[in-house]
Scaffold this active site. Structure first.
Site, mmCIF file in Angstrom:
data_model
loop_
_atom_site.group_PDB
_atom_site.id
_atom_site.type_symbol
_atom_site.label_atom_id
_atom_site.label_comp_id
_atom_site.label_asym_id
_atom_site.label_seq_id
_atom_site.Cartn_x
_atom_site.Cartn_y
_atom_site.Cartn_z
ATOM 1 N N ARG A 61 31.083 -5.487 73.655
ATOM 2 C CA ARG A 61 29.974 -6.352 73.257
ATOM 3 C C ARG A 61 30.037 -7.716 73.934
ATOM 4 N NH1 ARG A 61 29.381 -4.244 66.964
ATOM 5 N NH2 ARG A 61 27.694 -2.807 67.472
ATOM 6 N N LYS B 65 29.695 6.515 58.092
ATOM 7 C CA LYS B 65 28.743 5.930 57.140
ATOM 8 C C LYS B 65 27.759 7.000 56.657
ATOM 9 C CE LYS B 65 28.873 1.854 59.933
ATOM 10 N NZ LYS B 65 28.043 1.345 61.012
ATOM 11 N N GLY C 273 28.756 1.120 67.711
ATOM 12 C CA GLY C 273 29.936 0.363 68.108
ATOM 13 C C GLY C 273 31.144 1.263 68.283
ATOM 14 N N GLY D 216 23.340 0.995 64.165
ATOM 15 C CA GLY D 216 22.236 0.997 63.200
ATOM 16 C C GLY D 216 20.912 0.686 63.875
#
Ligand code: ADP
Ligand code: MG
Length: 405
Positions: free
Chosen positions: A40, A208, A362, A386
């Protein structure tokens, strides 16, 4: 999508102007606070460099982890400031606060081409507040760092699906532009979202589960096949009647999963074997088992080799692939083969089939680098998990909409 971009801002001229930039520096850290994957940071450089070259006074905002609105040294951006200084080849100062005295003094003291990073915006509870007035007050304080004639550049693609202060409310208060990363991400993902060439294969995994069950439903309508592995698949396997033992499971979602399987059963592709482990540990006892073979008290931490083969066959025929979420606990060598095998199948489809392949997330992106795979083997690696999922589901991204001219 019509929004103003960094090029528009550069054409206006940025020399001696304060430019507030929202970046995504939410990098993974090990337990000693070392950055384990700088992806990132690397992705943020083109925008920052362009502003520095234009002579702007650059003020960066970002978050790290979930400090829940409190100052917490564990989530300080100090390691980011250091890594960014090195990557940029120029000192990046870190303010001791977000919008306090130190941030203001440093912002006022910037020379043309200097870069300042303020502390983790999530140290302030107003960053993620649902109350628009609270966020507005915080936005006013952030904007005041950029003095007169300031501008805002939104470049944190990983957060554009959130209507948070540093992403959304500041964009209402300053002339706002999409940074190079946001521009590239949105344009690339728009191609997949609008008319993906068929067969369109979506590969989902990761941990998740609750976040992603809705995603299956949204994407099953658009894709030809939805392959599901990782922590997500156990609730579906439980819905099929398998005893998943201690594997990740969301019991309150079993009924929803039954319904999903009824509606989209012909599209959903599930594992046929698993790697069961005696405990969640790198050196746990482990073995390949069938779906009904997880020993009592064990948990599944990866998909098995037959599943990799099955998934690979579907991927090999694809013309478009979107992958989010590792197939297993890739951070531990013993449970990394599923992720590695599926990632390699996607790379092969890119090369052999001309498939347009996108990785989002990520941890998914980090797994590619950690497993020593060829990053250039994919058509696009998105920095946002997301955000890329919501975009492909067809949802509006508030941080992008607010930039639209
Ligand atoms: P991304 O960041 O790519 O969107 P997630 O954050 O949803 O992905 O999930 C990544 C995490 O999922 C990884 O840390 C990985 O260890 C974990 N994971 C994958 N499979 C399993 C599993 N079977 N059991 C527990 N954790 C898993
Ligand atoms: Mg993640």
């Amino acid at each position: 999508m019509a929004f103003k971009t960094l090029d528009d801002l550069l054409a206006q001229g940025v020399e001696s102007r304060h430019v507030l930039v929202r970046s995504d520096f939410n990098v993974p850290l090990d337990k000693d606070g070392n950055i384990t994957d700088p992806g990132r940071i690397t992705s943020s450089l083109p925008t920052i460099k362009a502003l520095v070259d234009g002579g702007a006074k650059v003020i960066l905002t970002a978050h790290l982890g979930r400090p829940k609105g409190e100052v917490n040294e564990k989530y300080s951006l100090a390691p980011v400031a250091e890594a960014l200084s090195e990557a940029l080849g120029q000192y990046v100062a870190l303010a001791g606060d977000v919008v306090g005295e130190d941030a203001h003094e440093r912002a006022n003291g910037l020379n043309d081409g200097d870069v300042l990073l303020v502390e983790n915006v999530r140290f302030d509870p107003r960053e993620t507040s649902k109350d628009e007035a609270e966020r507005g007050a915080f936005a006013d304080e952030l904007v005041s760092l950029a003095a007169d004639n300031g501008a805002f550049v939104s470049d944190g693609f990983g957060v554009v699906h959130r209507a948070q202060t540093s992403v959304y409310d500041v964009a209402k208060r300053l002339p706002a532009f999409a940074g190079k990363l946001v521009e590239k991400e949105v344009n690339t993902l728009a191609a997949v979202a609008k008319n993906p060439e068929s067969p369109y294969v979506v590969v989902l995994g990761g941990a998740k589960v609750s976040d992603k069950l809705g995603v299956i439903e949204a994407l099953a309508g658009k894709a030809d096949h939805v392959i599901i592995g990782g922590g997500m698949c156990y609730t579906l396997l439980a819905a099929q009647g398998y005893d998943v033992q201690n594997s990740l499971l969301q019991e309150d979602q079993i009924d929803n999963c039954k319904e999903l399987l009824e509606r989209f059963g012909d599209k959903i592709v599930l594992p046929v074997d698993l790697v069961a482990a005696s405990e969640f540990a790198a050196d746990a006892e482990h073995k390949v088992v069938g779906l009904d073979g997880i020993p009592e008290g064990w948990e599944s931490l990866d998909i098995g080799p037959e599943s990799v083969k099955k998934f690979g066959e579907v991927i090999a025929k694809s013309k478009t692939v979107f992958w989010n979420g590792p197939m297993g606990v890739f951070e531990m060598d013993a449970f990394s083969n599923g992720t590695k095998g599926v990632a390699q199948a996607i790379i092969d489809a890119t090369k052999n089939n001309g498939s347009f392949t996108v990785v989002g997330g990520g941890d998914s992106a980090a797994s590619v680098r950690r497993l020593g795979l060829d990053e250039d083997g994919f058509s696009h690696i998105s920095t946002g998990g997301g955000a890329s999922l919501e975009f492909l589901e067809g949802k509006e991204l508030p941080g992008v909409s607010i930039l639209e001219a």
